[in-house]
Design a protein around this motif. Sequence first.
Motif, mmCIF file in Angstrom:
data_model
loop_
_atom_site.group_PDB
_atom_site.id
_atom_site.type_symbol
_atom_site.label_atom_id
_atom_site.label_comp_id
_atom_site.label_asym_id
_atom_site.label_seq_id
_atom_site.Cartn_x
_atom_site.Cartn_y
_atom_site.Cartn_z
ATOM 1 N N VAL A 57 0.798 -1.302 -0.017
ATOM 2 C CA VAL A 57 0.176 -0.010 0.134
ATOM 3 C C VAL A 57 0.813 1.114 -0.050
ATOM 4 O O VAL A 57 0.620 2.416 -0.487
ATOM 5 C CB VAL A 57 -0.851 0.072 1.276
ATOM 6 C CG1 VAL A 57 -1.833 1.317 1.228
ATOM 7 C CG2 VAL A 57 -1.752 -1.241 1.046
ATOM 8 N N SER A 58 1.881 1.218 0.716
ATOM 9 C CA SER A 58 3.049 2.222 0.798
ATOM 10 C C SER A 58 3.545 2.483 -0.663
ATOM 11 O O SER A 58 3.770 3.874 -1.089
ATOM 12 C CB SER A 58 4.018 2.203 1.726
ATOM 13 O OG SER A 58 3.563 2.039 3.052
ATOM 14 N N TRP A 59 3.962 1.462 -1.129
ATOM 15 C CA TRP A 59 4.336 1.568 -2.601
ATOM 16 C C TRP A 59 3.212 2.286 -3.550
ATOM 17 O O TRP A 59 3.657 3.224 -4.372
ATOM 18 C CB TRP A 59 4.921 0.153 -3.384
ATOM 19 C CG TRP A 59 5.365 0.139 -4.689
ATOM 20 C CD1 TRP A 59 6.283 0.466 -4.939
ATOM 21 C CD2 TRP A 59 4.417 -0.161 -5.936
ATOM 22 N NE1 TRP A 59 6.586 0.413 -6.370
ATOM 23 C CE2 TRP A 59 5.432 -0.025 -6.855
ATOM 24 C CE3 TRP A 59 3.456 -0.379 -6.174
ATOM 25 C CZ2 TRP A 59 5.252 -0.462 -8.156
ATOM 26 C CZ3 TRP A 59 2.957 -0.911 -7.484
ATOM 27 C CH2 TRP A 59 3.924 -0.749 -8.573
ATOM 28 N N GLU A 60 1.866 1.914 -3.404
ATOM 29 C CA GLU A 60 0.928 2.675 -4.261
ATOM 30 C C GLU A 60 0.716 3.975 -3.899
ATOM 31 O O GLU A 60 0.459 4.915 -4.953
ATOM 32 C CB GLU A 60 -0.372 1.579 -4.090
ATOM 33 C CG GLU A 60 -0.426 0.382 -4.548
ATOM 34 C CD GLU A 60 -1.610 -0.434 -4.081
ATOM 35 O OE1 GLU A 60 -1.661 -1.490 -4.452
ATOM 36 O OE2 GLU A 60 -2.363 0.225 -3.433
ATOM 37 N N TRP A 61 0.927 4.459 -2.618
ATOM 38 C CA TRP A 61 0.427 5.785 -2.235
ATOM 39 C C TRP A 61 1.556 6.788 -2.318
ATOM 40 O O TRP A 61 1.399 7.911 -2.222
ATOM 41 C CB TRP A 61 -0.358 6.107 -1.014
ATOM 42 C CG TRP A 61 -1.746 5.585 -1.307
ATOM 43 C CD1 TRP A 61 -2.414 4.292 -1.192
ATOM 44 C CD2 TRP A 61 -2.971 6.176 -1.684
ATOM 45 N NE1 TRP A 61 -3.427 4.211 -1.334
ATOM 46 C CE2 TRP A 61 -3.863 5.363 -1.826
ATOM 47 C CE3 TRP A 61 -2.916 7.485 -1.792
ATOM 48 C CZ2 TRP A 61 -5.288 5.904 -2.011
ATOM 49 C CZ3 TRP A 61 -3.965 8.039 -2.334
ATOM 50 C CH2 TRP A 61 -5.117 7.270 -2.287
ATOM 51 N N LEU A 62 2.983 6.269 -2.251
ATOM 52 C CA LEU A 62 4.030 7.010 -2.175
ATOM 53 C C LEU A 62 4.131 8.041 -3.274
ATOM 54 O O LEU A 62 4.238 9.322 -3.196
ATOM 55 C CB LEU A 62 5.384 6.158 -1.981
ATOM 56 C CG LEU A 62 6.742 7.047 -1.987
ATOM 57 C CD1 LEU A 62 6.873 7.994 -0.900
ATOM 58 C CD2 LEU A 62 7.742 6.112 -2.224
ATOM 59 N N PRO A 63 3.941 7.830 -4.495
ATOM 60 C CA PRO A 63 3.721 8.561 -5.702
ATOM 61 C C PRO A 63 2.500 9.798 -5.396
ATOM 62 O O PRO A 63 3.080 10.830 -5.882
ATOM 63 C CB PRO A 63 3.588 7.507 -6.847
ATOM 64 C CG PRO A 63 3.875 6.533 -6.459
ATOM 65 C CD PRO A 63 3.441 6.333 -4.935
ATOM 66 N N PHE A 64 1.672 9.422 -4.980
ATOM 67 C CA PHE A 64 0.578 10.691 -4.661
ATOM 68 C C PHE A 64 1.277 11.530 -3.671
ATOM 69 O O PHE A 64 1.012 12.945 -3.983
ATOM 70 C CB PHE A 64 -0.637 9.964 -3.979
ATOM 71 C CG PHE A 64 -1.657 11.101 -3.612
ATOM 72 C CD1 PHE A 64 -2.445 11.759 -4.578
ATOM 73 C CD2 PHE A 64 -1.757 11.227 -2.329
ATOM 74 C CE1 PHE A 64 -3.311 12.657 -3.889
ATOM 75 C CE2 PHE A 64 -2.718 12.295 -2.012
ATOM 76 C CZ PHE A 64 -3.365 12.955 -2.673
ATOM 77 N N ALA A 65 1.891 11.123 -2.533
ATOM 78 C CA ALA A 65 2.416 11.958 -1.579
ATOM 79 C C ALA A 65 3.509 12.925 -2.133
ATOM 80 O O ALA A 65 3.683 14.142 -2.058
ATOM 81 C CB ALA A 65 3.051 11.299 -0.373
ATOM 82 N N LEU A 66 4.241 12.188 -3.167
ATOM 83 C CA LEU A 66 5.624 12.871 -3.699
ATOM 84 C C LEU A 66 5.028 13.882 -4.952
ATOM 85 O O LEU A 66 5.562 14.808 -4.859
ATOM 86 C CB LEU A 66 6.249 11.798 -4.775
ATOM 87 C CG LEU A 66 7.169 12.409 -5.316
ATOM 88 C CD1 LEU A 66 8.486 13.259 -4.818
ATOM 89 C CD2 LEU A 66 8.022 11.095 -6.223
ATOM 90 N N LEU A 67 3.889 13.724 -5.500
ATOM 91 C CA LEU A 67 3.376 14.656 -6.245
ATOM 92 C C LEU A 67 2.874 15.767 -5.649
ATOM 93 O O LEU A 67 3.299 17.035 -6.121
ATOM 94 C CB LEU A 67 2.292 13.956 -7.365
ATOM 95 C CG LEU A 67 1.495 14.785 -8.478
ATOM 96 C CD1 LEU A 67 2.891 15.177 -9.661
ATOM 97 C CD2 LEU A 67 0.374 13.961 -9.094
ATOM 98 N N ILE A 68 2.173 15.824 -4.683
ATOM 99 C CA ILE A 68 1.709 16.847 -3.915
ATOM 100 C C ILE A 68 2.789 17.794 -3.228
ATOM 101 O O ILE A 68 2.927 19.080 -3.357
ATOM 102 C CB ILE A 68 0.509 16.538 -2.977
ATOM 103 C CG1 ILE A 68 -0.571 15.659 -3.531
ATOM 104 C CG2 ILE A 68 0.236 17.542 -2.213
ATOM 105 C CD1 ILE A 68 -1.177 16.426 -4.399
#
Length: 304
Positions: free
Chosen positions: A176-187
């Motif tokens: 789940v962290s691998w999936e949501w890390l890009p979202f946090a990185l983008l923001i």
Amino acid sequence: MSATFTPDAAAPLDAEAPATRKVGPLLLAPSVIVLLAWMIVPLVMTLWFSFQYYNLVDPTTHGFAGFDNYYYLVTDPDFWVSLENTLILLVAVLVITVGLGTLLAVVFNQPFAGRNIARVLAISPFFVMPTVSALIWKNLLMHPIYGVFGAVASALGFQPVDWFAQLPLASIIAIVSWEWLPFALLILLTAVQSLDHEQREAARMDGAGVLAQFFFITLPHLSRAIGVVIMIETIFLLTVFAEIFVTTSGGPGNATTNLAFLIYARALLQYDIGGASAGGVVAIVLANIVAFFLVRSIARRLEV
């Protein structure tokens, strides 16, 4: 002769204005009605079934149950285990995604060769469906015999780890962290790019080091963006299901059963619609409580 303006000439335009104001709500009414029905009807049905005896394989079990479904839910040890797993999953993923996302945002804001390609590669996992992500991690990476991690461990002389048997919840957290890390990185990367370069340059000229600039300039600037990331991720992380269903099915035992999977198991494995509906109502209440406090916290930060 010059034309003269009279109040009567403007009368037709003024007469049309009330008609236009009346047409607006009428045009919006179908969309509003559909939206309300789409939200309210499932909620009302879930609330209704939570007070009913309703079992899919036992039609003789029916009638008003009162609060029995809620009583059986809160007295079930699996409920408290699932609630604990939900909170552990939520906190762990938030710490990983926000922490690594902040560090990667600072790194990707620096100029280096291939930066644009690195940004695309770092953000791309967010566009992979959860089911596909779970299958990739389960069969290609974490499989103890055929997975990449097992091959690397064997090559280094270590015993391969059966991740989903020995560390099931940690494995779900990693996926789940691998999936949501890009979202946090983008923001967070967007927020870092909006930081005033003159402010950092002035701090550097005053003798502030890299760590001082990060903790006293960059991190305070990212506080609002971090709050937004936490709010959005929290709402979605409370309903993680596909990754658990594909990899562990809530096991071993109930080691990876969260609240969403417990509701699924009650409804479609135990056929207890009344109990599952009670779990759904509890999940809705918890999600709204968390969302209420998060929205208030974000609103206070935006007002500052």
